[in-house]
Structure formats: C-alpha cells, structure tokens
Design an enzyme around this catalytic site. Structure first.
Site, PDB file in Angstrom:
ATOM      1  N   ASP A  15      20.644  14.838  10.478  1.00  0.00           N
ATOM      2  CA  ASP A  15      20.942  14.070   9.268  1.00  0.00           C
ATOM      3  C   ASP A  15      19.692  14.102   8.389  1.00  0.00           C
ATOM      4  OD1 ASP A  15      22.528  12.248   7.652  1.00  0.00           O
ATOM      5  OD2 ASP A  15      21.048  10.748   8.224  1.00  0.00           O
ATOM      6  N   LYS A  16      19.878  13.920   7.090  1.00  0.00           N
ATOM      7  CA  LYS A  16      18.727  13.992   6.187  1.00  0.00           C
ATOM      8  C   LYS A  16      17.954  12.671   6.138  1.00  0.00           C
ATOM      9  CE  LYS A  16      19.268  13.725   1.663  1.00  0.00           C
ATOM     10  NZ  LYS A  16      18.402  12.589   1.245  1.00  0.00           N
TER      11      LYS A  16
END
Length: 840
Positions: A529-530
């Site tokens: 995930d960012k």
C-alpha cells in the site's frame, strides 16, 4: 427497501479469538436464514474498533428491534453452547506426544477441534451440550498431562459507548468462551509437572536405562565367570527405564487404532529380546528415549525464548492516585492511571507521556535498534479520547526501557491488553498452528508406519526364499523396523517453526504460526500500500488553489471544519496544516460527517452540505460534476505528483487542495534488500491517482504502480496477483485488511500501536519501520531452508538405512545413525534462535 445494521462481534460472541472462528460462521448461518434478513457478512475491523457483523434486512418485514433481539439471542445461544480454551500444560515432552494428545482429545465427547504443541500449549473448541472443560481436563490428566494455567484472552473488552451495545450485552451476562487469566505470577500449581521426578523424569529414566545397559554389558564382557542372570537382570531393568514412556505412548496410539514410531521401536526391542539380543534391544530403547528427552530439552529452549517475552514488563508500577504515589501490581493498573517511570526503568504499561522527556529503548517490543525520543502529548484530553491517534513520539509500550529522563505516563491499556501481552498470547497460539510441511509429514507418517510394519512382516519370511535360519530373518526384520522409523521427520518441522517464531518475536516481528512463516519464505511477489507503508503517512499541504472569487481563507475554513472530524491521514493533514495557515482565525463547526469509502467525505456546515474528496467523486451518485476550471487545476496538480482534494460547499466550488506525502527514507534500501533476497516482483497499489502513484513509486525505486483503486479494487488486484503466484500484501492492517486477507500472507506495519493490525495480519511488524520487512523475509527464507534440510536429512537417513539393514546392518549401528539424525535435526533447528540479519 434494504437497511443495514452493524453489531460488534466481541459483544455478540465474547471470548471468540478472531473472525475466522467457527462460532462466527455459526452465528452468520443462523441469522442468514431468518425471514426479512437479506444478507449477513463480517465487516473488517476499523481504526480503534472491533470487527462487526453487518446485517442487511428489510424493515417492512422485520423491524430493527427484532433484528437486535434475533442477533443477541443467537449470539447468546452460541456463546452458551460452544467453548474455547487455550491452556499452558505440563507433560507434553515432544511432538509425537503432542499429536497423540490432540488425537485423544478429539475423541472426547463434545470436542470439535483440538491442537497441542510440544511447547506445552493445548487449544480446544468444544460443545458444552455434549462435553465440558472438566471432561477435557480429566482426559488430559488420564494422559499424564496437567493444566498449569490458561493463556490470557487476547481480545480487549469492547468500549461501552458504541450504539446498540447495551441492548446486546445484557443477553450475554454470565457467558464466556474461555477462562479468565490468572494474575501474572499466579499459578494453579507451585511445583513442576511432567513425571514422577519432575519435568526431567524422562531424561532421568533414559540415563538410568543407559546406566543399566552399561553395567550389564560390563558384567557380560569383563566378568565372564559371573552368573548369566546378572547381565540379563540389568538389561531387563534397562528395558523398564527405556521403555516406560515409549510403552505409554504406544498404548495411547493403539487405543486410537494408530501405529506410530513408538510402536515400531517397542516391536523391534521386543523382537531383539525374543532372539536373546537383550543388549541391542536395551541400546535401542536407551538411544530412543535419550533422543526423546533431548528433543524435549530443545523444544523447551525455543519455548523459553518465547516465555522470556512475558517477563519483560515489570511486576509493579509506581502510580499517582489521590495526590500521593504508591507501588501497585501492574494487574491493578486501570485506564487513566498516571504512572511514574524513573530513569533506566522498564515501563509497566502502554500509554502516552503527560510529563517529562526521555529516550525509550523500544527494542523489546518493536525491535528498533536505536532508542526513540519521547515527549508529552500537546493535548492530554484529546489523547485520552482517541488513544489510537497518539503520535509515535508520545506513545510508549509496556516492557520497553526508559532512558535518562524521568517521565509520567497515562495508562491506556490494562496489563492483559498491552502490545507485549498480545504478542506473547499470539506467539503462544502460533505454536498450535501447523505449517504446510508439518501437515504433509504428519500424513506421510500415518501412511509410512503401517507400510514399514508390512515390510517387516514380509521380511520375517525371508528364510523361505534364502538359505538362513528364522532367527536371522527375524533379526533383519527388527533392524528394518528401527531403520525405517521416521523419528527425525516428526520433529523436523515443529522444531524449526517454533525456533523461527521465537526468533522473529525477539526481533519485533510477530508471525502467527508455521503457515505464514513458510509462505513468507517461499513467495516471490509483494504488493505495498502507498500511504503509511512506502510513504511516511504524514502528508502536508503543498498547494491551495481557490476557485475564482473565493479566498484562500474561505476555502481553508470550510475544509478544516469538516476534516477535523475525520481520522483519515489526509484529513488530519488538512486540519493540521490548514489551522497553521489560518493563523488562529476562527473555524466554524461542522457536523454529520459521513465517509464515502475510497472517495471522500460529506458533512453539513451552516445548513448546507459540504463535499470534500477526489475529483472522481463529483459527477457520480447525483453529485454535480466539476467545472472545467477545477478539472484543469486538478490535472495540473496531479501532473506534479500531488494528491488532490476538491472542496464544495452547497452549490459553490471553493477550490482544490494539493498534498504530498514524503516517501520513507528507508523504503528504497528496504526494497533493494528484498530484491537481493529473491523478491522478483514488487507492486505499489494505491487509491490515489495513477500519476501520483507513479511519482511515489519512482521515488522509492519501484517499476510497477497501480493507482485509482477503491478498497474493493485492491482486493481484486491481490486476487489477480495471487492467481499468478504467491503474493504478500503489506499495509497498515486497518484500511488494507480486506486486501491483506486475500493475499497469501498479510503483513501489517506499526502493529504495536494498533489492535486491529495485530488481529488482521498473518505477520505483524511491531515497529512502524519498513526496514524490518527484509529481516522478516530473510528469517522466513532461512527457516524454510532449515525445514527443507531437516526433511531431507530425515528421509535421506531412512532411505540409506532401510536397504543397509536389509543387506545385513545390525540393530546397534542402525539405532546410532537413526537417533543421531534426530539430534542433527534438532540442533539444526535451534540455529534459528541465533539468526542474525547482517543487513540491519
């Protein structure tokens, strides 16, 4: 018209360890069939909130009060009927004994599932209408296994201020799924168990067997004039001591109609005695029992490494109450207490600083090698109301070590609910979770042992085919029994898994069992995930673009008024930086905040609706599309790698806000280390715009970025990747929980400060530090290598000894090589406890 209602699972089913428990499926199934109920599913836990049961129903058929009544009564019936226990026990000395104990427990009336580990853990789910805890205890006692105490339930009590809890809670008064834990240090028994002479009885019996064997052999060889009955008596005594525990194990297995390794050894020893080869039979039992005892010792070493975690927190705390300070047991601390921590003392509880500054060594919990500077929270009332939102610079954990400054900490969790307590609890549970290799070897043994008995039976008739006496054929058959016994195979995987889990926990990585440990060691793709994973998760406002005729102040006042009601990292950034830019000017009060998952939020301000979110939110679901000017401004910001939020108040577009999240400093190095470990494909998945995702990916050194993904799109993305290869998903364990659940292995970062992350992840990095991921992957790969080495040695020795004994190798040499391989396997597994990550 269909409506939805969510109810907290910990309230409906108190004591259920997690949403994968069978009782959750039973509750869902029971409600699903009710008239007017259109659907029931489990909603993943959210920040600071437990998992919930979401019921879709038709209010015209079944009203809300009836829904509450149905769910509460169903939960009460299930809670009353089905029980769960997780006990620490004495008397399980090795993995084969653990398997026998589990099989015997499954045969107890009412027991639905049972698992046991050589580390001394027993986990049982049972039906109270057909059985009881006492029946399970009696069954264990009948096998010589004694319960020394329960493992503390890991789920914290639910908060009392949630909607619908009062109505549901009353239905469960007096019911529980498990036992309450004793206070730390309190035990049901003050003495050790495990045999007639304490926990080392098996080792003492084994050494006695060896002593009797040595005396008998010495008399036979050195005193030829002595009576023949003297060495025979010594050998018979050696048989008694060496075969005592083996016979008990074999009898238990025969009751279950199973042929295990112990049965093979007894048959071989009895055969040797029948041929008059008492010395070789005694040698067989001596080495076999000694191998068992040393196996028990080795598993105990790994178990002690885990138990040492529980001793990290101090037993007492200095607390300020009623204007005075006093020393109390940590079990007596309550949420809201203020504890005083002197320099170089261990912290007694989880909480946040309210006074003093210091550096805290968090290595015991998070594995961080450098002490972390801590300072008091700016607003204690806000921290008290939202403890999960307290920043890392003010949050502390039980078991960590204070530096040179005296500090005061406000308690936010009970002693049984601290991050350290949960780690100990979950690592203990992990002992009972079998890895894929262990499940394979268990099945292999159950087929292999009867096959060996069949081969030995056939070899008994070798004298019919070749010219030799029956005694020679009989001796050869017994030698084959010894050679083919897969003793080393039985311990090959459990010893490595237990050592690997213990080593990971010492390094600030929680691995929930053998399956995640093996899978993490074999995968070649990881999705990240960012926000908060590859980036710091602390975005800042970089651009403010007011619409024509709107001032920057008007735009920020509306944005701050709404976003300060939200917990989302972007909302927190807008509220924080917006206030700073407003310079203390008044902010109006908004209300009725609603989250539009993956898109933005809406609220009410001055009687008019406010929308704040992605550009894609506008023009969908009846929301007026953006003007061309706003769309152009958004496009320009995205070209620069900005995350964008559009603000609209009523019918007026107020403008756009651009934010930028800083990539983690350790991200690029961590990803390079993962590549060196053999991770060939790494992908960033983000709900942000594709151009923003690509800009961040380029900064951290990733070639692949998937943007514009809603939460359900992330799940589909992981499923797509998993269809191609094994894949791990790395996130915060909260917003990413559904995607993590869909991955081969779900990995959560910063789990020490998040109950939800600890619950949802297969692997939890206790520190909010991406550099711990290569350590976890490297250890898992090393563990998998050790498991494969052990299996190869175990099967290889059997493969060599069987033809050798068929061709004439004696029982004595076969036993020596056979038991030697068991010791090699155990020592090899224990090497994991000393695993060092040279990259850190």
């Amino acid at each position: 018209m269909t409506e939805k209602r969510r109810l907290d699972i910990p309230i409906l089913l108190p004591g259920v360890p997690d949403t994968d428990d069978a009782c959750v499926a039973r509750l869902t199934s029971e409600i699903q069939g009710r008239e007017g109920v259109e659907g029931v599913h489990v909603a993943a836990a959210g920040p600071g909130e437990p998992a919930q049961l979401c019921i879709h129903y038709d209010p015209s058929v079944v009203p809300l009060p009836r829904i509450r009544e149905l769910v509460a009564s169903a939960g009460a019936r299930i809670t009353e009927r089905f029980g769960h226990v997780l006990w620490q026990v004495e008397g399980i000395a090795h993995q084969r004994r653990a398997r026998t104990v589990a099989d015997r427990l499954r045969a107890v009336p009412g027991v639905l599932e049972a698992e046991a580990s050589a580390g001394g853990l027993v986990r049982v789910e049972f039906d109270r209408t057909r059985g009881s805890e006492q029946a399970i205890r009696d069954a264990l006692a009948g096998m010589g296994v004694t319960v020394t105490g329960p493992i503390a339930a890991r789920r914290p009590a639910a908060k009392p201020d949630r909607v619908d809890k009062d109505q549901v809670a009353d239905a469960h008064a007096g019911h529980d799924h498990g036992e309450h834990s004793h206070a730390r240090g309190e035990k049901e028994h003050d003495h050790a168990h495990g045999g007639l002479l304490g926990p080392n009885t098996e080792l003492i019996f084994s050494l006695a067997c060896g002593a009797m064997l040595a005396i008998g052999f010495a008399i036979e060889k050195l005193l030829p004039a002595a009576s023949g009955w003297l060495p025979t008596t010594c050998y018979i005594a050696a048989y008694f001591f060496g075969g005592f525990y083996t016979l008990r194990e074999a009898i238990d297995n025969l009751r279950l109609r199973k042929f295990e390794i112990d049965t093979l050894m007894l048959v071989a020893a009895a055969g040797a005695a029948a041929l008059g080869a008492f010395a070789e039979g005694a040698l067989l039992l001596f080495l076999f029992s000694l191998g068992h005892a040393l196996e028990h010792y080795a598993m105990g070493r790994a178990k002690q490494a885990i138990e040492a975690l529980a001793e990290l927190a101090p037993r007492t705390a200095t607390v300020r109450r009623d204007g005075e300070t006093r020393e109390v047991p940590v079990e007596d601390l309550v949420v809201g207490d203020v504890v005083l921590v002197r320099p170089n003392e261990r912290l007694p509880s989880d909480g946040f600083l309210v006074k003093g500054e210091s550096s805290v060594n968090q290595a015991p919990v998070t594995g961080e090698s450098i002490p972390v500077d801590k300072r008091p929270v700016e607003d204690a009332a806000t921290a008290r109301a939202r403890p999960n939102s307290v920043g890392a610079s003010s949050r502390v954990f039980a078991g960590t070590i204070n530096g040179a400054g005296a500090i005061e900490v406000e308690v936010t969790r009970l002693s049984t609910e601290t991050a350290l307590a949960k780690v100990v609890q979950m690592v203990s549970e992990a002992e009972t979770q079998k890895s894929p290799t262990q499940r394979f070897t268990d099945k292999f043994e159950r087929l292999f042992v009867p096959a060996v008995l069949a081969l030995a039976f056939i070899l008994l008739f070798a004298w019919v085919v070749i010219d030799e006496p029956f005694s020679a054929s009989f001796y050869r058959a017994m030698a084959v029994l010894v050679a083919a016994s897969p003793c080393a195979l039985a311990i090959a995987t459990p010893s490595a898994v237990l050592s690997g889990v213990a080593r990971a926990a010492r390094g600030g990585v929680l691995v929930k069992g053998g399956a995640p440990l093996e899978n993490l060691g074999s995968l070649s793709a990881i999705a990240f995930d960012k926000t908060g994973t590859l980036t710091e998760g602390r975005p800042r406002i970089t651009d403010i673009v007011p619409a024509e005729g709107v001032s920057e102040e008007d735009l920020l006042r509306v944005a701050v008024a709404v976003e300060q009601l939200s917990d989302h990292p972007l909302a927190a950034a807008i509220a924080r930086d917006g206030r700073e830019r407003l310079g203390g000017r008044d902010v109006p009060e908004a209300h009725d905040l609603k989250s539009l998952t993956g898109r933005g939020v809406t609220a009410t301000l001055d009687g008019k609706p406010v929308w704040i979110g992605k550009a894609e939110m506008f023009g969908a679901d009846g929301i007026t599309p953006l003007s061309k000017a706003s769309a152009a401004a958004i496009a320009k910001l995205r070209e620069g790698g900005r995350t964008t939020m559009v603000v609209r108040h009523g019918r007026n577009e107020l403008g756009a806000i651009g934010l930028m999240d800083t990539p983690r400093a350790a991200a690029r190095d961590a990803l390079a280390q993962l590549r060196a470990l053999g991770i060939k494909r790494m992908i960033m998945i983000s709900g942000d715009h594709q151009k923003v995702a690509e800009a961040i990916a380029k900064d951290v050194g990733l070639d692949e970025a998937w943007g514009d993904l809603m939460p359900e799109d992330k799940v589909e993305a992981i499923k797509k990747l998993r269809a191609e290869q094994k894949v791990a998903m790395v996130g915060d364990g909260v917003n990413d929980a559904p995607a993590m659940a869909s991955a081969t292995v779900g990995i959560a970062m910063g789990a020490a400060g998040s109950d939800v992350a600890l619950e949802t992840a297969d692997v939890a990095l206790m520190a909010d530090d991406l550099s711990h991921l290569p350590f976890a992957v490297g250890l898992s790969r090393h563990t998998r290598g050790i498991i494969l080495q052990n299996v190869f040695v175990s099967l290889g020795v059997v493969g060599l000894l069987v033809p050798a004994t068929v061709l004439g190798l004696g029982i004595g040499p076969a036993v020596a090589v056979h038991e030697g391989s068991t010791l090699v396997v155990v020592v090899n597994a224990l090497r994991l406890l000393a695993y060092r990550d040279n990259r850190r």
